[in-house]
Structure formats: C-alpha cells, structure tokens
Motif scaffolding. Sequence first.
Motif, mmCIF file in Angstrom:
data_model
loop_
_atom_site.group_PDB
_atom_site.id
_atom_site.type_symbol
_atom_site.label_atom_id
_atom_site.label_comp_id
_atom_site.label_asym_id
_atom_site.label_seq_id
_atom_site.Cartn_x
_atom_site.Cartn_y
_atom_site.Cartn_z
ATOM 1 N N TYR A 113 -2.834 -2.087 -0.654
ATOM 2 C CA TYR A 113 -2.054 -0.529 -0.733
ATOM 3 C C TYR A 113 -2.637 -0.449 -2.312
ATOM 4 C CZ TYR A 113 2.201 2.587 -1.629
ATOM 5 O OH TYR A 113 2.318 3.265 -1.312
ATOM 6 N N GLY A 114 -1.985 0.536 -2.223
ATOM 7 C CA GLY A 114 -2.279 1.862 -3.787
ATOM 8 C C GLY A 114 -3.830 2.110 -4.364
ATOM 9 N N LYS A 115 -4.797 2.458 -5.274
ATOM 10 C CA LYS A 115 -5.738 3.164 -5.760
ATOM 11 C C LYS A 115 -6.698 1.789 -6.060
ATOM 12 C CE LYS A 115 -4.153 7.901 -6.816
ATOM 13 N NZ LYS A 115 -3.884 9.256 -8.102
ATOM 14 N N THR A 116 -6.309 1.470 -6.627
ATOM 15 C CA THR A 116 -7.223 -0.465 -7.680
ATOM 16 C C THR A 116 -6.330 -1.592 -7.226
ATOM 17 O OG1 THR A 116 -5.597 0.493 -9.316
ATOM 18 C CG2 THR A 116 -8.049 1.295 -8.929
ATOM 19 N N PRO A 117 -6.071 -1.914 -5.697
ATOM 20 C CA PRO A 117 -5.734 -2.768 -6.218
ATOM 21 C C PRO A 117 -6.073 -4.219 -6.150
ATOM 22 C CG PRO A 117 -5.964 -2.459 -4.014
ATOM 23 C CD PRO A 117 -6.524 -1.618 -4.910
ATOM 24 N N ASN A 118 -5.157 -4.929 -7.090
ATOM 25 C CA ASN A 118 -5.769 -6.805 -7.647
ATOM 26 C C ASN A 118 -5.303 -7.913 -7.972
ATOM 27 O OD1 ASN A 118 -8.587 -5.069 -9.682
ATOM 28 N ND2 ASN A 118 -6.740 -3.714 -10.787
ATOM 29 N N ASN A 119 -3.605 -7.118 -8.158
ATOM 30 C CA ASN A 119 -2.173 -8.550 -7.988
ATOM 31 C C ASN A 119 -2.385 -8.576 -6.472
ATOM 32 O OD1 ASN A 119 -2.400 -8.850 -11.081
ATOM 33 N ND2 ASN A 119 -1.501 -6.494 -11.055
ATOM 34 N N LEU A 120 -1.938 -9.700 -6.573
ATOM 35 C CA LEU A 120 -1.383 -10.262 -4.735
ATOM 36 C C LEU A 120 -0.174 -10.396 -4.994
ATOM 37 C CD1 LEU A 120 -2.309 -10.898 -1.839
ATOM 38 C CD2 LEU A 120 -2.107 -13.454 -2.906
ATOM 39 N N ILE A 121 0.521 -9.222 -3.556
ATOM 40 C CA ILE A 121 1.661 -10.413 -3.004
ATOM 41 C C ILE A 121 1.672 -10.637 -1.750
ATOM 42 C CG2 ILE A 121 3.856 -9.431 -2.461
ATOM 43 C CD1 ILE A 121 3.612 -6.586 -4.391
ATOM 44 N N SER A 122 2.155 -12.361 -1.931
ATOM 45 C CA SER A 122 1.525 -12.906 -0.965
ATOM 46 C C SER A 122 3.528 -13.205 -0.117
ATOM 47 C CB SER A 122 1.338 -14.490 -0.878
ATOM 48 O OG SER A 122 1.505 -15.024 -2.226
ATOM 49 N N VAL A 123 3.012 -13.507 1.067
ATOM 50 C CA VAL A 123 4.772 -14.057 1.031
ATOM 51 C C VAL A 123 4.354 -15.066 2.808
ATOM 52 C CG1 VAL A 123 7.030 -13.130 2.714
ATOM 53 C CG2 VAL A 123 6.207 -11.575 0.921
ATOM 54 N N ASP A 124 5.412 -15.934 2.288
ATOM 55 C CA ASP A 124 5.951 -16.986 3.821
ATOM 56 C C ASP A 124 6.683 -17.518 3.889
ATOM 57 O OD1 ASP A 124 2.721 -18.289 3.718
ATOM 58 O OD2 ASP A 124 2.576 -18.474 2.233
ATOM 59 N N VAL A 125 6.937 -17.289 5.574
ATOM 60 C CA VAL A 125 8.302 -17.104 6.002
ATOM 61 C C VAL A 125 7.786 -18.570 7.566
ATOM 62 C CG1 VAL A 125 10.188 -16.434 7.291
ATOM 63 C CG2 VAL A 125 9.371 -15.325 5.184
ATOM 64 N N LYS A 126 8.633 -19.269 8.030
ATOM 65 C CA LYS A 126 9.042 -19.979 8.427
ATOM 66 C C LYS A 126 10.038 -19.688 9.588
ATOM 67 C CE LYS A 126 7.304 -24.937 7.113
ATOM 68 N NZ LYS A 126 7.179 -25.930 7.040
ATOM 69 N N THR A 127 10.853 -19.448 9.005
ATOM 70 C CA THR A 127 11.947 -18.973 9.989
ATOM 71 C C THR A 127 12.063 -17.381 9.316
ATOM 72 O OG1 THR A 127 11.904 -20.526 11.233
ATOM 73 C CG2 THR A 127 13.840 -18.954 12.041
ATOM 74 N N GLY A 128 12.704 -16.422 9.809
ATOM 75 C CA GLY A 128 13.273 -15.131 9.372
ATOM 76 C C GLY A 128 11.868 -14.130 9.435
ATOM 77 N N ASP A 129 12.164 -12.780 9.390
ATOM 78 C CA ASP A 129 11.655 -11.518 9.608
ATOM 79 C C ASP A 129 11.411 -11.124 7.542
ATOM 80 O OD1 ASP A 129 11.697 -11.511 11.762
ATOM 81 O OD2 ASP A 129 14.288 -10.331 11.226
ATOM 82 N N ILE A 130 9.826 -10.800 7.615
ATOM 83 C CA ILE A 130 8.855 -10.114 6.622
ATOM 84 C C ILE A 130 9.632 -8.443 6.829
ATOM 85 C CG2 ILE A 130 6.948 -9.778 4.945
ATOM 86 C CD1 ILE A 130 6.144 -13.076 6.200
ATOM 87 N N GLY A 131 9.690 -7.777 5.432
ATOM 88 C CA GLY A 131 9.916 -6.682 5.371
ATOM 89 C C GLY A 131 9.355 -6.619 4.064
ATOM 90 N N ILE A 132 8.474 -5.442 3.899
ATOM 91 C CA ILE A 132 8.074 -4.860 2.863
ATOM 92 C C ILE A 132 8.210 -2.466 2.605
ATOM 93 C CG2 ILE A 132 5.676 -5.302 3.655
ATOM 94 C CD1 ILE A 132 4.842 -5.018 0.757
ATOM 95 N N TYR A 133 8.407 -2.476 1.336
ATOM 96 C CA TYR A 133 8.955 -0.907 1.609
ATOM 97 C C TYR A 133 8.950 -0.299 1.019
ATOM 98 C CZ TYR A 133 11.271 -3.150 6.316
ATOM 99 O OH TYR A 133 11.688 -3.784 7.346
ATOM 100 N N GLN A 134 8.978 1.005 0.808
ATOM 101 C CA GLN A 134 8.590 2.728 -0.521
ATOM 102 C C GLN A 134 10.251 1.865 -0.765
ATOM 103 O OE1 GLN A 134 7.696 6.394 -0.281
ATOM 104 N NE2 GLN A 134 5.979 5.020 -0.974
ATOM 105 N N LYS A 135 9.907 2.613 -2.397
ATOM 106 C CA LYS A 135 11.638 2.199 -2.739
ATOM 107 C C LYS A 135 11.904 4.127 -2.660
ATOM 108 C CE LYS A 135 12.171 -1.124 -6.826
ATOM 109 N NZ LYS A 135 12.363 -1.537 -7.425
#
Length: 318
Positions: A296-318
């Motif tokens: 996501y974005g123009k120059t992505p370098n850093n990693l956002i990682s999400v691990d869930v065993k039981t549950g939903d994952i949501g990633i949204y714009q503010k």
Amino acid sequence: MNDKKWIKFRMFIWSLIAVLLSIFLIFNVFSWGGSYFNNNIMNWGFSTNNNMKKINEYEFDDIDSIKNITTNINNSDVVLGKNNEDNIKVIVKSNKGIKDKNSIKADKNLDTVSIEDKSNNTKGKFFGITKGIFMEVEVLIPDSYKGNLNIDNNVGDLSFVSSLEFHNVDINVKTGDIDIKQKLIANKLVINNKVGDLDAKTLIVKDLSIEGKTGDIEIEELEGKGSLDSDVGDIDCGIEKLSGDLKLRSRVGDVDISINRDLSFLFEGNKKMGEIESDLEFNNVSQSSKHFSGKYGKTPNNLISVDVKTGDIGIYQK
C-alpha cells in the motif's frame, strides 16, 4: 428421605464444600502469592474511592539526580500526572484511616525514587479479607524529568492523566485497567497486563512491546514500531507513523487497524477462523481463504503483520 439418600446427599454437599475450599486456597496461594484475597475481595464489593483523604505526602526536589521512578504496590490504584513545580510529588490517599506501618511509602535511594507497599499484615482479617480499605497513589512528575518509569503492581488500575515523556517505560500489572488519557512518549515502552483493558490516546515510541493475557487493547494513535499481543481480547490500533515493522497478534479476538492515508507499508494477514476485510487499494495482492498480503502506498518498506487464530481482521483508512 431415607437414611441412604440422606447420607449420599450429605457426602455430596461436603464434597462440594471441599472442592470450593481447595480452589480458594490454590487460587490464593499460587496465583497471587497469598495476597489476592488478603487485599481485594472487600474492595470489589464494599469499598469505594469516594471521600478519599490524604494520609501521606512526599516531595523529591533534586530532579537532576533522579534517573528512575519505580513502584512495587500490592493493592492500590496509581495515577500519574504532571507537576507544575520542579519536583516529584507522591501523594498517598485512603478512604479509611490506617496505621503508618501499613501505608504505601516513598523514598529515594541513590538515583531512584521508590514507591512501595511493604506491608503484609493480616491482623484483623477473617480468611484474609480486609475491612474495605481502598488506597490511591498519585505521582506528579515535572517536565524536567526524562528518566525511566518502572511500574510493578499486583492489583489496581493505572492511569496517566497528563502528557508525559520518559526515557524507558516498563509496566507490569497483574489485575487492573491501564488508561493513558493523553500523550505518552518514550524511547522504549513495555507493557504486560494479565487481566484488564489497555486504552491509550497517543503513544509515540521508538520501540513498543505490549502483551495482554485477558483484555482489550485500544490505541487511538500510534507512532513507532514493535508488537501488540493479546491472548483473549480485541485489538484496535490507529497508526499515524511507522518507524519499522509492526506485528499484531490475537489468539481469540478481532484485530482492527485504522491507517493514516499518507502511510506506505507492506501488509500480511493470517487467520484460521474469521474474515479479512479492508477498504484500502492494495497492489501486488496475494490471497487465499486464510491469508492476504499486499503493498500500500508509493514506497512501502515497513511491514504490518497480523495473525489471528479466532477472530476477524480489518484494515481501514482513517
């Protein structure tokens, strides 16, 4: 009821009582080092923090010589705020009059201000239950202090009511909520909370480590890098800036992330049971029923990682 049935009934009742008493003793001795029931049952049901009165006050003036503020408290709420005077002030309050030897005390030794509860007095208690005593410690810190903060509390809430800045912050709370109402700035921030929620308005840190056993983690604004880990509880994190990788993990609970629209990052989400949802437009997408990754974005370098065993994952714009 005949004699045999009556005997069986009595055996059942006494067996039940024995099991409950065993649980009581095991929980008291092993889980809390013998102090949980000694100090808190009456606080939950009958004590109140109304009509709190000051019982002790301490002032430490030589700020340049102080490098550490530490707490080691068995049962009390702790409130940290800003002092407009150039000293560290510790105010101990209680809803009842208590003997000085049973009070929480503050002292300075070399470069450390220590706030401790050394009392383990059981006199006047029935099965270790206190007489409804509730205590609160208020620590007022000036802007000139930029040393370390180390919190080690057994039972009680922890509140930051002002914007504060430290070098390193290490927080260990066994049972109690942690509420950071303003801005907390630190080089390194470590939080371990066994039972209780964490709510934070703004965290600005170079390195972050949060571990919660049971309770929700909610951060309105985060700047930095590190990890957020919850065994049972939801994670809700708003990300303003990334200075490195950020890892979020929940065994049981949803993870929701809100992103500053100007950020660029790599994203990787993994789940066993639940959904992955987003309103962002990712590039280089790879996905399956249990995995999603993209840029996501123009120059992505850093990693956002999400691990869930039981549950939903949501990633949204503010």
